[in-house]
Scaffold this motif. Structure first.
Motif, PDB file in Angstrom:
ATOM      1  N   SER A 145      44.768  -0.174   7.540  1.00 27.80           N
ATOM      2  CA  SER A 145      44.760   0.834   6.475  1.00 27.80           C
ATOM      3  C   SER A 145      44.170   0.211   5.206  1.00 27.80           C
ATOM      4  O   SER A 145      44.074  -1.011   5.092  1.00 27.80           O
ATOM      5  CB  SER A 145      46.185   1.327   6.231  1.00 27.80           C
ATOM      6  N   PRO A 146      43.752   1.066   4.261  1.00 28.06           N
ATOM      7  CA  PRO A 146      43.116   0.540   3.048  1.00 28.06           C
ATOM      8  C   PRO A 146      44.039  -0.379   2.253  1.00 28.06           C
ATOM      9  O   PRO A 146      45.255  -0.207   2.269  1.00 28.06           O
ATOM     10  CB  PRO A 146      42.800   1.811   2.241  1.00 28.06           C
ATOM     11  N   GLY A 147      43.460  -1.354   1.582  1.00 24.44           N
ATOM     12  CA  GLY A 147      44.225  -2.295   0.762  1.00 24.44           C
ATOM     13  C   GLY A 147      43.474  -3.603   0.654  1.00 24.44           C
ATOM     14  O   GLY A 147      42.413  -3.765   1.256  1.00 24.44           O
ATOM     15  N   PRO A 148      44.034  -4.549  -0.108  1.00 25.93           N
ATOM     16  CA  PRO A 148      43.308  -5.799  -0.372  1.00 25.93           C
ATOM     17  C   PRO A 148      43.081  -6.658   0.871  1.00 25.93           C
ATOM     18  O   PRO A 148      42.201  -7.523   0.857  1.00 25.93           O
ATOM     19  CB  PRO A 148      44.197  -6.524  -1.387  1.00 25.93           C
ATOM     20  N   LEU A 149      43.845  -6.460   1.940  1.00 26.92           N
ATOM     21  CA  LEU A 149      43.669  -7.266   3.150  1.00 26.92           C
ATOM     22  C   LEU A 149      43.066  -6.451   4.298  1.00 26.92           C
ATOM     23  O   LEU A 149      43.097  -6.884   5.451  1.00 26.92           O
ATOM     24  CB  LEU A 149      45.012  -7.858   3.594  1.00 26.92           C
ATOM     25  N   SER A 150      42.509  -5.262   3.994  1.00 21.96           N
ATOM     26  CA  SER A 150      41.986  -4.413   5.062  1.00 21.96           C
ATOM     27  C   SER A 150      40.727  -4.999   5.687  1.00 21.96           C
ATOM     28  O   SER A 150      39.800  -5.419   4.981  1.00 21.96           O
ATOM     29  CB  SER A 150      41.668  -3.022   4.524  1.00 21.96           C
ATOM     30  N   VAL A 151      40.684  -4.993   7.029  1.00 23.06           N
ATOM     31  CA  VAL A 151      39.469  -5.448   7.725  1.00 23.06           C
ATOM     32  C   VAL A 151      38.327  -4.454   7.500  1.00 23.06           C
ATOM     33  O   VAL A 151      37.162  -4.785   7.715  1.00 23.06           O
ATOM     34  CB  VAL A 151      39.698  -5.646   9.242  1.00 23.06           C
ATOM     35  N   PHE A 152      38.665  -3.234   7.063  1.00 24.51           N
ATOM     36  CA  PHE A 152      37.630  -2.226   6.802  1.00 24.51           C
ATOM     37  C   PHE A 152      37.258  -2.239   5.321  1.00 24.51           C
ATOM     38  O   PHE A 152      37.433  -1.265   4.600  1.00 24.51           O
ATOM     39  CB  PHE A 152      38.101  -0.848   7.266  1.00 24.51           C
ATOM     40  N   ASP A 153      36.773  -3.381   4.871  1.00 21.00           N
ATOM     41  CA  ASP A 153      36.250  -3.491   3.512  1.00 21.00           C
ATOM     42  C   ASP A 153      34.776  -3.039   3.528  1.00 21.00           C
ATOM     43  O   ASP A 153      34.318  -2.496   4.533  1.00 21.00           O
ATOM     44  CB  ASP A 153      36.416  -4.929   2.977  1.00 21.00           C
ATOM     45  N   ALA A 154      34.062  -3.273   2.458  1.00 18.73           N
ATOM     46  CA  ALA A 154      32.709  -2.712   2.316  1.00 18.73           C
ATOM     47  C   ALA A 154      31.781  -3.094   3.465  1.00 18.73           C
ATOM     48  O   ALA A 154      30.949  -2.283   3.889  1.00 18.73           O
ATOM     49  CB  ALA A 154      32.112  -3.157   0.977  1.00 18.73           C
ATOM     50  N   ASP A 155      31.901  -4.321   3.978  1.00 16.88           N
ATOM     51  CA  ASP A 155      30.975  -4.761   5.042  1.00 16.88           C
ATOM     52  C   ASP A 155      31.662  -4.890   6.403  1.00 16.88           C
ATOM     53  O   ASP A 155      31.104  -5.471   7.332  1.00 16.88           O
ATOM     54  CB  ASP A 155      30.281  -6.075   4.651  1.00 16.88           C
ATOM     55  N   GLY A 156      32.863  -4.356   6.562  1.00 22.91           N
ATOM     56  CA  GLY A 156      33.529  -4.378   7.862  1.00 22.91           C
ATOM     57  C   GLY A 156      33.940  -5.781   8.282  1.00 22.91           C
ATOM     58  O   GLY A 156      33.866  -6.728   7.480  1.00 22.91           O
ATOM     59  N   SER A 157      34.349  -5.912   9.540  1.00 22.33           N
ATOM     60  CA  SER A 157      34.804  -7.200  10.075  1.00 22.33           C
ATOM     61  C   SER A 157      34.522  -7.235  11.571  1.00 22.33           C
ATOM     62  O   SER A 157      34.331  -6.188  12.197  1.00 22.33           O
ATOM     63  CB  SER A 157      36.311  -7.389   9.835  1.00 22.33           C
ATOM     64  N   ALA A 158      34.501  -8.435  12.151  1.00 20.71           N
ATOM     65  CA  ALA A 158      34.228  -8.569  13.583  1.00 20.71           C
ATOM     66  C   ALA A 158      35.063  -9.698  14.174  1.00 20.71           C
ATOM     67  O   ALA A 158      35.368 -10.687  13.484  1.00 20.71           O
ATOM     68  CB  ALA A 158      32.749  -8.868  13.814  1.00 20.71           C
ATOM     69  N   PHE A 159      35.436  -9.540  15.443  1.00 20.12           N
ATOM     70  CA  PHE A 159      36.023 -10.668  16.168  1.00 20.12           C
ATOM     71  C   PHE A 159      34.913 -11.632  16.563  1.00 20.12           C
ATOM     72  O   PHE A 159      33.837 -11.202  16.999  1.00 20.12           O
ATOM     73  CB  PHE A 159      36.700 -10.191  17.462  1.00 20.12           C
TER      74      PHE A 159
END
Ligand SMILES: [Cu+2]
Length: 200
Positions: A145-159
């Protein structure tokens, strides 16, 4: 008149369990936040095909903190343990595009492995036997979910799954201690309530 008044407390006490039931029903309406990542080889020509899936569910812990359950299944990695981390960018082509370990909080150490294994995205090894690997863990260091530790920040995240095991760097920053080269990658994507991609 006297009889009617004495009936009132009975009505009130009946209302209490009804209210409790309504609250339980309401809790079922709260939907968990889910995400999925399709895992692919970084260089299939070098390693052979690698394919897998990671499923993530965010839920509140008993203390009300957000925690994320991670379950990963991967075919095609070499037998043994391989480091698994959430990396900072949701790009896998090439795997170097995924950047360093996801770590949005303040870090006093700018070196890529300097804060290892305490980055937000640091997880545990996936254990591969006869070409089939599984990993299950729970982290409170990231959210979906949104917040300072969200993996869905502006550039996303990947394993990223690495060629070597994560030793968790007990001797500090030693080359390869966090898993070395990159073997496989999977961009993390939010699963909507309507989507059936969770179940295939
Ligand atoms: Cu990594």
């Amino acid at each position: 008149m006297k009889r009617m008044l004495s009936a009132l407390p009975v009505v009130a006490s009946l209302a209490l369990p009804t209210g409790a039931l309504a609250n339980d029903d309401h809790r079922d309406d709260v939907r968990s936040v889910r995400a999925i990542a399709r895992i692919q080889a970084c260089d299939a020509a070098a390693t052979g095909p690698i394919s897998g899936v990671a499923r993530l569910i965010e839920r509140p812990s008993s203390e009300g903190v957000k925690v994320v359950d991670v379950a990963m299944r991967v075919r095609g990695l070499s037998d043994g343990k391989h480091a698994v981390h959430i990396h900072a960018v949701g790009l896998c082509s090439p795997c170097s595009m995924a950047g360093g370990h996801f770590d949005p909080g303040p870090s006093g150490n700018p070196s890529p492995d300097g804060n290892h294994p305490f980055h937000s995205g640091d997880l545990i090894n996936i254990d591969v036997k006869r070409g089939f690997g599984t990993m299950r863990t729970t982290t409170s260091r990231v959210t979906l979910s949104p917040g300072p530790l969200s993996v869905f920040d502006a550039d996303g995240s990947a394993f990223i799954i690495h060629v070597l095991p994560d030793t968790y760097c007990p001797g500090g920053e030693v080359a390869g201690c966090a898993g070395g080269a990159r073997a496989a990658c999977g961009r993390i994507e939010l699963v909507s309530d309507e989507s059936d991609s969770w179940f295939d």
